[in-house]
Design an enzyme around this catalytic site. Structure first.
Site, PDB file in Angstrom:
ATOM      1  N   GLU A 116       0.807  -1.227   0.000  1.00 26.51           N
ATOM      2  CA  GLU A 116       0.000   0.000   0.000  1.00 26.51           C
ATOM      3  C   GLU A 116       0.842   1.281   0.000  1.00 26.51           C
ATOM      4  OE1 GLU A 116      -3.218  -0.130  -0.450  1.00 26.51           O
ATOM      5  OE2 GLU A 116      -3.245  -2.315  -0.341  1.00 26.51           O
ATOM      6  N   ILE A 117       1.882   1.285  -0.832  1.00 25.72           N
ATOM      7  CA  ILE A 117       2.721   2.491  -0.905  1.00 25.72           C
ATOM      8  C   ILE A 117       2.783   3.065  -2.325  1.00 25.72           C
ATOM      9  CG2 ILE A 117       4.108   2.163   1.168  1.00 25.72           C
ATOM     10  CD1 ILE A 117       5.459   1.136  -2.191  1.00 25.72           C
ATOM     11  N   LYS A 168       2.836   1.098  -5.481  1.00 24.03           N
ATOM     12  CA  LYS A 168       3.484   0.334  -6.547  1.00 24.03           C
ATOM     13  C   LYS A 168       2.639   0.266  -7.806  1.00 24.03           C
ATOM     14  CE  LYS A 168       4.132  -3.615  -4.593  1.00 24.03           C
ATOM     15  NZ  LYS A 168       3.381  -3.275  -3.344  1.00 24.03           N
ATOM     16  N   LYS A 179       1.001  -8.523 -13.328  1.00 29.38           N
ATOM     17  CA  LYS A 179       0.896  -8.639 -11.872  1.00 29.38           C
ATOM     18  C   LYS A 179       0.844 -10.132 -11.592  1.00 29.38           C
ATOM     19  CE  LYS A 179      -0.112  -7.116  -7.598  1.00 29.38           C
ATOM     20  NZ  LYS A 179       0.666  -6.164  -6.803  1.00 29.38           N
ATOM     21  N   ASP A 237      -5.629  -4.013  -8.797  1.00 30.56           N
ATOM     22  CA  ASP A 237      -4.286  -3.833  -9.357  1.00 30.56           C
ATOM     23  C   ASP A 237      -4.203  -4.386 -10.770  1.00 30.56           C
ATOM     24  OD1 ASP A 237      -3.685  -2.780  -6.909  1.00 30.56           O
ATOM     25  OD2 ASP A 237      -2.408  -4.432  -6.245  1.00 30.56           O
ATOM     26  N   GLU A 292       4.836  -5.939 -11.798  1.00 38.01           N
ATOM     27  CA  GLU A 292       4.663  -5.433 -10.429  1.00 38.01           C
ATOM     28  C   GLU A 292       4.680  -6.577  -9.434  1.00 38.01           C
ATOM     29  OE1 GLU A 292       1.454  -3.371  -7.422  1.00 38.01           O
ATOM     30  OE2 GLU A 292       0.958  -3.484  -9.550  1.00 38.01           O
ATOM     31  N   GLY A 293       5.538  -6.466  -8.428  1.00 39.99           N
ATOM     32  CA  GLY A 293       5.581  -7.467  -7.380  1.00 39.99           C
ATOM     33  C   GLY A 293       4.405  -7.315  -6.431  1.00 39.99           C
ATOM     34  N   GLY A 304       3.517  -6.526  -2.273  1.00 42.58           N
ATOM     35  CA  GLY A 304       4.095  -6.123  -0.989  1.00 42.58           C
ATOM     36  C   GLY A 304       5.504  -5.605  -1.153  1.00 42.58           C
ATOM     37  N   ARG A 349       4.449  10.162  -1.911  1.00 38.81           N
ATOM     38  CA  ARG A 349       3.954  10.807  -0.702  1.00 38.81           C
ATOM     39  C   ARG A 349       2.662  10.117  -0.244  1.00 38.81           C
ATOM     40  NH1 ARG A 349       5.683  15.899   0.815  1.00 38.81           N
ATOM     41  NH2 ARG A 349       4.400  15.427   2.638  1.00 38.81           N
TER      42      ARG A 349
END
Length: 245
Positions: A15-16, A18, A40, A57, A118-119, A121, A179
């Protein structure tokens, strides 16, 4: 793999941002008409929408890809339970196949000019009893872009992730800051430290700082990325890989 140019996008945590960065990379790399495909490999958490089970995703990467793809091609392993993949796989009684994930990546190579994977986590998330997402990144063999969620503690998480990526023999071509905490104290000092340490220790430049966005569309996020540096880094990494074969 034949190593079509592209990248493996990992993060300092879940949850940052990616997926947003991955979709933005697909948008950026396809801006000149190039064929782009998002992958994914493992996605946990499905919702029933209009009679079909979907993962947000997977849908985002599919929409951002310029190549027309099916859900199953973008997300070859989609698990219903929204939790750690190996736990979700056990709950769903759907073991994650390492060979199947590599085959899915290989199947997209010949259909695109750029492949963005995309990985899930962070860099080391278990996918089975004896393998994890770091092993998957090695199998696919693409250079890595690290997404750093800008919040307290992210310097430690970023440096540990960079060390782990290097330990697996993968090239960290750069990092993107996102951010995720609009109230973070002294963000510019944190970003300055990340720039210095990741450049000095891993020759990994900052590829962009994505601010807090009310509408984080692929185009909006891509506008905060360094397109020229990203293209150059990924092209150089693909050429180096080809020469070493």
């Amino acid at each position: 793999m034949n190593h079509t140019p592209g990248c493996f996008v990992t993060g300092t945590d879940t949850e940052i941002g990616k997926t947003r960065v991955s979709a933005a990379l697909l948008h950026l790399l396809g801006a000149d008409g190039a064929r782009t495909a998002g992958l994914k490999p493992v996605a946990a958490g499905l919702e029933l929408v209009d009679g079909r089970w979907v993962n947000d995703d997977v849908q985002a990467l599919r929409a951002a890809s310029s190549v027309e793809l099916r859900d199953a091609e973008v997300g070859p392993c989609q698990l219903r339970t929204p939790c750690a993949p190996h736990v979700a796989a056990a709950i769903d009684d759907a073991p994650i196949s390492r060979a199947a994930l590599l085959h899915a990546a290989q199947a997209l190579e010949g259909r695109c000019d750029w492949l963005v994977v995309e990985g899930v986590g962070g860099f080391r998330v278990p996918l089975g009893t004896d393998w994890d997402t770091a092993d998957l990144a090695v199998d696919i063999g693409l250079p890595v872009i690290l997404v750093v969620g800008l919040r307290l503690g992210c310097i430690n998480h970023a440096l540990l992730s960079a060390d782990a990526i290097a330990a697996r023999g993968l090239k960290l071509v750069g990092w993107v800051g996102t951010r995720i905490d609009p109230g973070m104290l002294h963000p510019h000092d944190t970003i300055s430290t990340l720039r210095q340490w990741l450049q000095d220790q891993h020759t990994a430049p900052c590829l962009g700082i994505v601010p807090w966005l009310d509408e984080p569309t692929p185009a909006a996020v891509a506008s905060h990325l360094d397109a020229a540096t990203i293209r150059k880094a990924l092209t150089r990494a693909a050429a180096a890989k080809k020469e070493s074969r």
